[in-house]
Design a protein around this motif. Structure first.
Motif, PDB file in Angstrom:
ATOM      1  N   VAL A  51     -41.678   5.869 -35.176  1.00 30.00           N
ATOM      2  CA  VAL A  51     -41.936   7.303 -35.356  1.00 30.00           C
ATOM      3  C   VAL A  51     -42.111   7.562 -36.843  1.00 30.00           C
ATOM      4  O   VAL A  51     -41.349   7.041 -37.667  1.00 30.00           O
ATOM      5  N   LYS A  52     -43.102   8.365 -37.192  1.00 30.83           N
ATOM      6  CA  LYS A  52     -43.343   8.689 -38.590  1.00 30.83           C
ATOM      7  C   LYS A  52     -43.323  10.196 -38.809  1.00 30.83           C
ATOM      8  O   LYS A  52     -43.710  10.973 -37.939  1.00 30.83           O
ATOM      9  N   PHE A  53     -42.860  10.583 -39.990  1.00 32.09           N
ATOM     10  CA  PHE A  53     -42.978  11.971 -40.403  1.00 32.09           C
ATOM     11  C   PHE A  53     -44.429  12.258 -40.782  1.00 32.09           C
ATOM     12  O   PHE A  53     -45.220  11.339 -41.008  1.00 32.09           O
ATOM     13  N   HIS A  54     -44.765  13.517 -40.865  1.00 28.37           N
ATOM     14  CA  HIS A  54     -46.143  13.908 -41.176  1.00 28.37           C
ATOM     15  C   HIS A  54     -46.598  13.443 -42.553  1.00 28.37           C
ATOM     16  O   HIS A  54     -47.801  13.342 -42.811  1.00 28.37           O
ATOM     17  N   ASP A  55     -45.650  13.144 -43.447  1.00 33.20           N
ATOM     18  CA  ASP A  55     -46.016  12.660 -44.784  1.00 33.20           C
ATOM     19  C   ASP A  55     -46.122  11.140 -44.839  1.00 33.20           C
ATOM     20  O   ASP A  55     -46.294  10.553 -45.909  1.00 33.20           O
ATOM     21  N   GLY A  56     -46.013  10.486 -43.682  1.00 38.35           N
ATOM     22  CA  GLY A  56     -46.152   9.031 -43.626  1.00 38.35           C
ATOM     23  C   GLY A  56     -44.846   8.273 -43.726  1.00 38.35           C
ATOM     24  O   GLY A  56     -44.814   7.060 -43.497  1.00 38.35           O
ATOM     25  N   GLU A  57     -43.759   8.973 -44.063  1.00 43.40           N
ATOM     26  CA  GLU A  57     -42.459   8.318 -44.168  1.00 43.40           C
ATOM     27  C   GLU A  57     -41.944   7.907 -42.787  1.00 43.40           C
ATOM     28  O   GLU A  57     -42.197   8.581 -41.785  1.00 43.40           O
ATOM     29  N   LYS A  58     -41.195   6.792 -42.750  1.00 36.44           N
ATOM     30  CA  LYS A  58     -40.633   6.329 -41.489  1.00 36.44           C
ATOM     31  C   LYS A  58     -39.431   7.183 -41.081  1.00 36.44           C
ATOM     32  O   LYS A  58     -38.578   7.511 -41.899  1.00 36.44           O
ATOM     33  N   PHE A  59     -39.389   7.520 -39.793  1.00 35.94           N
ATOM     34  CA  PHE A  59     -38.182   8.131 -39.241  1.00 35.94           C
ATOM     35  C   PHE A  59     -37.188   7.026 -38.918  1.00 35.94           C
ATOM     36  O   PHE A  59     -37.534   6.048 -38.256  1.00 35.94           O
ATOM     37  N   ASN A  60     -35.946   7.178 -39.403  1.00 39.34           N
ATOM     38  CA  ASN A  60     -34.912   6.186 -39.128  1.00 39.34           C
ATOM     39  C   ASN A  60     -33.534   6.817 -39.263  1.00 39.34           C
ATOM     40  O   ASN A  60     -33.401   8.030 -39.459  1.00 39.34           O
ATOM     41  N   ALA A  61     -32.508   5.989 -39.163  1.00 38.86           N
ATOM     42  CA  ALA A  61     -31.133   6.474 -39.204  1.00 38.86           C
ATOM     43  C   ALA A  61     -30.806   7.129 -40.542  1.00 38.86           C
ATOM     44  O   ALA A  61     -30.082   8.136 -40.596  1.00 38.86           O
ATOM     45  N   ASP A  62     -31.317   6.572 -41.637  1.00 41.43           N
ATOM     46  CA  ASP A  62     -31.055   7.167 -42.954  1.00 41.43           C
ATOM     47  C   ASP A  62     -31.585   8.600 -43.041  1.00 41.43           C
ATOM     48  O   ASP A  62     -30.964   9.472 -43.659  1.00 41.43           O
ATOM     49  N   ALA A  63     -32.726   8.842 -42.421  1.00 42.50           N
ATOM     50  CA  ALA A  63     -33.297  10.189 -42.425  1.00 42.50           C
ATOM     51  C   ALA A  63     -32.377  11.163 -41.709  1.00 42.50           C
ATOM     52  O   ALA A  63     -32.176  12.302 -42.154  1.00 42.50           O
ATOM     53  N   VAL A  64     -31.806  10.740 -40.599  1.00 42.08           N
ATOM     54  CA  VAL A  64     -30.881  11.594 -39.846  1.00 42.08           C
ATOM     55  C   VAL A  64     -29.652  11.903 -40.694  1.00 42.08           C
ATOM     56  O   VAL A  64     -29.218  13.056 -40.793  1.00 42.08           O
ATOM     57  N   VAL A  65     -29.094  10.876 -41.333  1.00 39.09           N
ATOM     58  CA  VAL A  65     -27.901  11.062 -42.165  1.00 39.09           C
ATOM     59  C   VAL A  65     -28.179  12.035 -43.301  1.00 39.09           C
ATOM     60  O   VAL A  65     -27.374  12.936 -43.584  1.00 39.09           O
ATOM     61  N   LYS A  66     -29.318  11.892 -43.945  1.00 37.44           N
ATOM     62  CA  LYS A  66     -29.643  12.769 -45.075  1.00 37.44           C
ATOM     63  C   LYS A  66     -29.789  14.224 -44.641  1.00 37.44           C
ATOM     64  O   LYS A  66     -29.401  15.143 -45.377  1.00 37.44           O
ATOM     65  N   ASN A  67     -30.330  14.454 -43.458  1.00 40.98           N
ATOM     66  CA  ASN A  67     -30.437  15.825 -42.961  1.00 40.98           C
ATOM     67  C   ASN A  67     -29.064  16.422 -42.685  1.00 40.98           C
ATOM     68  O   ASN A  67     -28.774  17.552 -43.090  1.00 40.98           O
ATOM     69  N   PHE A  68     -28.206  15.665 -41.998  1.00 42.04           N
ATOM     70  CA  PHE A  68     -26.859  16.177 -41.710  1.00 42.04           C
ATOM     71  C   PHE A  68     -26.067  16.395 -42.994  1.00 42.04           C
ATOM     72  O   PHE A  68     -25.326  17.371 -43.123  1.00 42.04           O
ATOM     73  N   ASP A  69     -26.201  15.484 -43.958  1.00 42.04           N
ATOM     74  CA  ASP A  69     -25.517  15.652 -45.239  1.00 42.04           C
ATOM     75  C   ASP A  69     -25.987  16.921 -45.950  1.00 42.04           C
ATOM     76  O   ASP A  69     -25.188  17.646 -46.553  1.00 42.04           O
ATOM     77  N   ARG A  70     -27.272  17.161 -45.882  1.00 43.06           N
ATOM     78  CA  ARG A  70     -27.817  18.374 -46.511  1.00 43.06           C
ATOM     79  C   ARG A  70     -27.158  19.637 -45.967  1.00 43.06           C
ATOM     80  O   ARG A  70     -26.772  20.531 -46.711  1.00 43.06           O
ATOM     81  N   TRP A  71     -27.028  19.716 -44.633  1.00 44.60           N
ATOM     82  CA  TRP A  71     -26.433  20.897 -44.028  1.00 44.60           C
ATOM     83  C   TRP A  71     -24.936  20.977 -44.324  1.00 44.60           C
ATOM     84  O   TRP A  71     -24.433  22.018 -44.728  1.00 44.60           O
ATOM     85  N   ALA A  72     -24.237  19.861 -44.117  1.00 40.84           N
ATOM     86  CA  ALA A  72     -22.775  19.866 -44.194  1.00 40.84           C
ATOM     87  C   ALA A  72     -22.258  20.076 -45.608  1.00 40.84           C
ATOM     88  O   ALA A  72     -21.201  20.683 -45.812  1.00 40.84           O
ATOM     89  N   GLN A  73     -22.993  19.564 -46.583  1.00 39.94           N
ATOM     90  CA  GLN A  73     -22.502  19.592 -47.963  1.00 39.94           C
ATOM     91  C   GLN A  73     -23.003  20.792 -48.755  1.00 39.94           C
ATOM     92  O   GLN A  73     -22.705  20.920 -49.937  1.00 39.94           O
ATOM     93  N   SER A  74     -23.728  21.692 -48.096  1.00 42.11           N
ATOM     94  CA  SER A  74     -24.365  22.785 -48.834  1.00 42.11           C
ATOM     95  C   SER A  74     -23.377  23.833 -49.324  1.00 42.11           C
ATOM     96  O   SER A  74     -23.560  24.415 -50.389  1.00 42.11           O
ATOM     97  N   LYS A  75     -22.357  24.125 -48.534  1.00 38.78           N
ATOM     98  CA  LYS A  75     -21.395  25.186 -48.860  1.00 38.78           C
ATOM     99  C   LYS A  75     -22.083  26.539 -48.993  1.00 38.78           C
ATOM    100  O   LYS A  75     -21.583  27.435 -49.661  1.00 38.78           O
TER     101      LYS A  75
END
Length: 533
Positions: free
Chosen positions: A110-134
């Motif tokens: 699976v690829k993102f629209h910008d050509g980047e690969k979808f993977n586990a790291d992408a999921v982690v970075k999204n959750f970190d973004r939400w959780a750590q925003s305060k």
């Protein structure tokens, strides 16, 4: 000379290509490049208001989600016409016996629209973004659905970790019964990690979904084009989707009748016969999973007194509102959630329209002479409120009978939502379409003390309600959960932070050529398998 001509030709060619590249900012409602997109295979969706932003994590409105549903995808999805959980970007998952660990196996290739690969790291970075925003205001849904942010006492998620390229393990601090249903919600779709810096996503969305963002002309059009590299076979079937703002409901129907748009939401109930009598059109009814309500800011006088809130509750003639503005496509509401949701308390008795009772309650707090106030009315048609201005005028007339003078106030939709969220409105009209089919998504999300700076616009806080709702979240026994929600509704009814108005059956209209469109009870869905006959 020949070299100069070649140079000149090269420059002209470069300029031509550069100018062609600017077409993404154009105003064409069909969108796309002429050699890639069949303009007759682009669906134009007419709606009453523009999106607030195209980053699903920072918005709370349906006008934004109906667009982001096409661009992004979550780990798990809802069923086509229900809120059962089915695979999404995660093809399967396991839940530990104690309900604290969720292990997701992800789709590959699976690829993102910008050509980047979808993977586990992408999921982690999204959750970190939400959780750590305060930032409760920015990520309102995350805070309200997962008990706050990283480090907060009530935060549900302990950590999110990648185990290899295509496995994600989410560990919880405490069980959350509707966790999978929450993860499936639009705000928790996965965006490309390269796009997460700043507010770039709000205007330049990048997901894995069936359609890619092309252009946005504010208060006019948002143009999406087919994702030719979409990972689901034989989808999408359309070459693109264009979202067109036509504020007036009748004007939107006129555009549909003329063939200027293909599908429209917020059909005036009084116009249903016009659609059913036209062989070139068809009606769609979205399953009812919503509530339209009149909310009080309980921190602002005189609405800090429950007697005043109860008095106004006795001045709202719900049946008259339904008869005049819904044409039989709604039923009176007495609770903050619809009867279709498990845990609904049908034993609660609604406050009937009763001017004498309203006067008695006002007199009990020394307000028998009435008062002047602002009533905020929604500027756009919503599934639960076809005409906010007209409903506000009907409420205004009833309040006047006990010397309450209501000045009707409104703003542009995005501004309206922002101001109400910040607590600026004393009394306001809004509504909610359920995100996941769980009582938690109505009662906790909208009326718990934890969600005051997110979706609890009434700023209502009751410790007994909070205890019941948190216990219901952490209980696996569905029968016990339902009983806890019923108890919470009794307290909420007594405190009256809202006047629940209606549960509606939203009407949509479309061209007869549309196939495969199934209105989802959550209010938005992917158009990946929609086609033209």
């Amino acid at each position: 000379m020949k070299k100069s001509l070649l140079t000149l030709f090269a420059l002209m060619l470069a300029l031509s290509l550069a100018l062609a590249g600017c077409s993404s900012g154009g105003d064409s409602s069909k969108g796309g490049d002429d050699d890639k997109v069949d303009p007759n295979n682009v669906m134009i969706y007419g709606r009453g208001g523009d999106s607030v932003a195209l980053d699903p994590a920072v918005v709370t409105d349906g006008e934004s989600f109906i667009v982001t549903e096409q661009i992004y995808e979550p780990l798990v999805n809802y069923g086509k016409d229900n809120t059962d959980i089915v695979p999404g970007l995660a093809k399967k998952w396991e839940i530990s016996e104690d309900g604290l660990t969720y292990t997701f196996e992800l789709e590959e290739d699976v690829k993102f629209h910008d050509g980047e690969k979808f993977n586990a790291d992408a999921v982690v970075k999204n959750f970190d973004r939400w959780a750590q925003s305060k930032d409760g205001e920015k990520f309102a849904y995350y805070g309200s659905m997962f008990g706050g942010f990283e480090g907060d006492e009530g935060h549900v998620i302990k950590d999110v970790k990648a185990e290899g390229d295509y496995k994600v393990v989410i560990t919880l601090n405490k069980p959350q019964a509707p966790f999978l249903k929450n993860v499936a919600m639009s705000p928790f779709a996965i965006a490309s990690p390269k796009s997460l810096d700043g507010d770039k996503l709000s205007k330049e969305p990048v997901g894995t979904g069936p359609f890619k963002f092309k252009s946005w002309k504010p208060n006019d059009t948002i143009v999406l084009e087919k994702n030719a590299d979409y990972w689901v076979k034989d989808m999408p079937k359309l070459d693109g989707v264009t979202f067109k703002v036509i504020k007036d409901n009748s004007s939107r129907l006129n555009a549909l009748t003329k063939g200027e748009i293909d599908l429209m939401d917020a059909l005036n109930p009084s116009d249903m016969k016009k659609v059913s009598d036209n062989s070139k059109l068809q009606l769609f009814e979205r399953p009812s999973m919503n509530v339209g309500y009149l909310g009080f800011n309980v921190e602002k006088a005189p609405f800090d007194k429950k007697e005043v809130r109860q008095a106004i509750s006795h001045l709202i003639d719900k049946q008259a509102i339904i008869d005049n503005f819904y044409e039989g496509t709604a039923e009176p509401a007495k609770n903050p959630m619809p009867p279709s949701i498990a845990g609904y308390n049908d034993e609660i008795q609604d406050r009937e329209y009763d001017e004498a009772k309203a006067k008695e309650l006002l007199k009990s707090v020394g307000m028998e002479k009435g008062f002047t106030m602002d009533l905020w009315a929604m500027p756009v048609a919503r599934p639960y409120m076809p005409n906010g201005q007209k409903v506000a005028e009907a409420i205004q007339a009833k309040l006047a009978k006990v010397n309450i003078k209501a000045n009707i106030v409104t703003f542009e939709w995005g501004t309206y939502l922002e101001k109400v969220q910040k607590g600026e409105a004393p009394m306001f009209m809004l509504g909610w379409t359920g995100d996941n089919g769980d009582a938690d998504n109505f009662l906790y999300t909208l009326l718990d003390k934890d969600t005051i700076d997110s979706n609890n616009y009434a700023r209502y806080a009751n410790e007994d309600v909070h205890k019941l709702l948190v216990e219901a979240q952490t209980t696996a026994d569905e029968a016990k959960r339902e009983e806890l929600y019923k108890q919470a509704q009794v307290i909420i009814h007594e405190d009256a932070p809202w006047v629940p108005l209606v549960h509606s059956k939203p009407q949509l209209a479309g061209a007869s050529k549309i196939k495969g469109f199934v209105p989802h009870p959550t209010g938005s869905q992917s158009f990946a398998d929609v086609s033209f006959e």
